[in-house]
Design a protein around this motif. Sequence first.
Motif, short mmCIF file in Angstrom:
data_model
loop_
_atom_site.label_atom_id
_atom_site.label_comp_id
_atom_site.label_asym_id
_atom_site.label_seq_id
_atom_site.Cartn_x
_atom_site.Cartn_y
_atom_site.Cartn_z
N ILE A 56 -2.10 -4.68 -2.95
CA ILE A 56 -1.05 -5.66 -3.30
C ILE A 56 0.32 -5.00 -3.44
N LEU A 57 0.38 -3.69 -3.14
CA LEU A 57 1.65 -2.97 -3.18
C LEU A 57 2.25 -2.87 -1.79
N ASP A 58 3.58 -2.76 -1.72
CA ASP A 58 4.24 -2.50 -0.45
C ASP A 58 3.96 -1.06 -0.02
N ASP A 59 4.19 -0.77 1.26
CA ASP A 59 3.84 0.53 1.82
C ASP A 59 4.53 1.69 1.11
N LYS A 60 5.81 1.55 0.83
CA LYS A 60 6.56 2.65 0.23
C LYS A 60 6.05 2.96 -1.17
N THR A 61 5.85 1.92 -1.98
CA THR A 61 5.36 2.12 -3.34
C THR A 61 3.97 2.73 -3.33
N ARG A 62 3.11 2.20 -2.46
CA ARG A 62 1.75 2.72 -2.37
C ARG A 62 1.76 4.19 -1.97
N HIS A 63 2.58 4.54 -0.99
CA HIS A 63 2.62 5.93 -0.52
C HIS A 63 3.11 6.88 -1.61
N LEU A 64 4.21 6.55 -2.24
CA LEU A 64 4.80 7.45 -3.24
C LEU A 64 3.90 7.62 -4.46
N THR A 65 3.30 6.54 -4.91
CA THR A 65 2.51 6.60 -6.14
C THR A 65 1.14 7.23 -5.94
N ASN A 66 0.74 7.43 -4.69
CA ASN A 66 -0.52 8.12 -4.44
C ASN A 66 -0.34 9.60 -4.13
N LEU A 67 0.90 10.08 -4.17
CA LEU A 67 1.15 11.50 -3.99
C LEU A 67 0.86 12.26 -5.28
N ASP A 68 0.30 13.44 -5.15
CA ASP A 68 0.05 14.27 -6.32
C ASP A 68 1.37 14.77 -6.89
N LYS A 92 7.23 0.07 -10.69
CA LYS A 92 6.67 -1.14 -10.08
C LYS A 92 5.15 -1.12 -10.17
N ARG A 93 4.56 0.02 -9.86
CA ARG A 93 3.10 0.10 -9.93
C ARG A 93 2.61 -0.07 -11.37
N ALA A 94 3.33 0.53 -12.32
CA ALA A 94 2.96 0.37 -13.73
C ALA A 94 3.07 -1.09 -14.16
N ALA A 95 4.09 -1.79 -13.65
CA ALA A 95 4.25 -3.21 -13.97
C ALA A 95 3.07 -4.01 -13.45
N PHE A 96 2.66 -3.74 -12.22
CA PHE A 96 1.49 -4.41 -11.66
C PHE A 96 0.25 -4.08 -12.50
N ALA A 97 0.09 -2.80 -12.81
CA ALA A 97 -1.07 -2.35 -13.57
C ALA A 97 -1.15 -3.05 -14.92
#
Length: 565
Positions: A56-68, A92-97
């Motif tokens: 449910i995340l956009d590509d940019k947010t998903r990519h950045l937040t999955n980086l170590d 944004k990811r924390a807001a969704f979470a």
Amino acid sequence: MEHSRRGEDLPPWQEVATEKREREAQKIPPEWRLPEETLNRARELRNIAGHFLDGILDDKTRHLTNLDASILLERTRDGSLTAMDVTAAFCKRAAFAHQLNRSLIEIGFNNALKRAKWLDEFWKSHHHPSGPLHGLPVTLKDQFHVKGMGTTMGYVGWIDSFEGDKTSEIKYRAESELVRKLESLGAIIIAKTTPVQSLWYWETNNNILGYHQNPRCQNLSSGGSSGGEGGIQALRGSAVGFGTDIGGSVSMPAAFNGVFSIKPSAGRLPTKDMPNSSLGQIHIPTVVGILGPSISTLRHVFQALVSSEPWRTDPSVLPIPWREPKLPSKLSFGFMDFDGVVKPHPPIIRALRMAKAALEKFGHEVIPWKGPPIQEAAAIHSSIIRADGNFDVFLRLALSGEPMIPQLVPFAPTGQPQPPKTAIEVAQYVQNMMNYRARHLAYWQSTASKTATGQPVDAVLLPVATSAGLIPGKPLYHAYITLANLIDHATLVVPVTQADQLVDTFEKDYTPAGELDRRVWEAYDPVAYDGAPATIQVLGGRLEEEKLLAVGQVVVDALREYKSL
């Protein structure tokens, strides 16, 4: 200082808690608010971490937040990523979470984005990062003071106050030493996570956000007392998180939520200006622990904090600089999968044996561990940390008139604090602890006679808890993890696998070792635990965090190679 509620001077605690929830919800930008359809879909799923949230995340947010964190720091350091891009993605990811899992009790997105902008301007002006954690988004258990945020520690009576004092002029200006250090290193604090009321339980629940479910297995508990931090890390709502631990409060949430953690020995990380329960109890100090997605993340952050020389501003921190470890090519491990008192459930037994097999496959040595009884350690631990009768809990509940959460009621059946122990009794408990520590150390050293190298074992593999997660309200045997607190040793949590109802079957012919073993064993439900993280504990030596992190990486690497065979 805490002030008791007087008559009707304050609104009912329910109204205060409701207003608090609504206020925090308004801090989520409208464009980050999830539709009801998505929320309803999430409620029907067992696991909302990983694929569901990524989807449910956009590509940019998903990519950045999955980086170590190591990659994020490398890229913010060389300028290929801005602090603003990274911080906005994690906010944004924390807001969704939070909307899916109610993990955040204090939201600080606006201030975080302002700080990210300042860090980007710093980089443009100086062409180098502000510190080794430049632009790294961080979350904290709500036990640390952060400027511009409140601190509740799970109490309704602490809302809009400084530790219960609503007249305090510093209530939004207070700052814990850990926070000062993190920000001086370039980190960005984006939110604080929900704890258990009082900090004294292994399930996270409070009268502000309610019971906290495990995002990886929503029918299970997230653990406690740093349960909200475990949940937000499972959902990748920040790059790294911090909790506190006096009896497994970092390790159990990490284990139940399937993330890595380190619980260091006392004196390695700063605790100055941090509120707490049972203030003045220093025989078994509360320590700051780190939770994250990898050993590499834990290592980067721990090294940065230690290298900032926190002993110069916090007298409780020992003047021990970072010591780069040098490990032998082959390591030795102690191994315990059953202490003879309570046997772990099948997923945990399987995870431990997988780790043992992986290490042995790659030439490391694993020998049986038969140290002093860990149930004895748990009993001594409890006698010390509860010696004051937990009177402070009742004072804090009285501030708002809120009730004690159901999980704590059995510890206070009369509705009043237990009578405190005398100084003489406490002195005896402490002597028992010191004697136990001496016996444990002697046994550890004696393993040199059993290893091929002629050296004591480098670490010990044992359970974190008896189960892969926890069905709410079911019994939990916590002696395996409490041991690390009593002996003041550093310990890691390492995720290994997942519970599988087809593999981890219930042993109907198992003969319990005793009544507690029977109750814990009968609490196992293969279907309920299916998919829950199965993790292990890697126990190191006292004040040997650097070595333990290196040893932990060896375990992780061995498991990865073993699984690929």
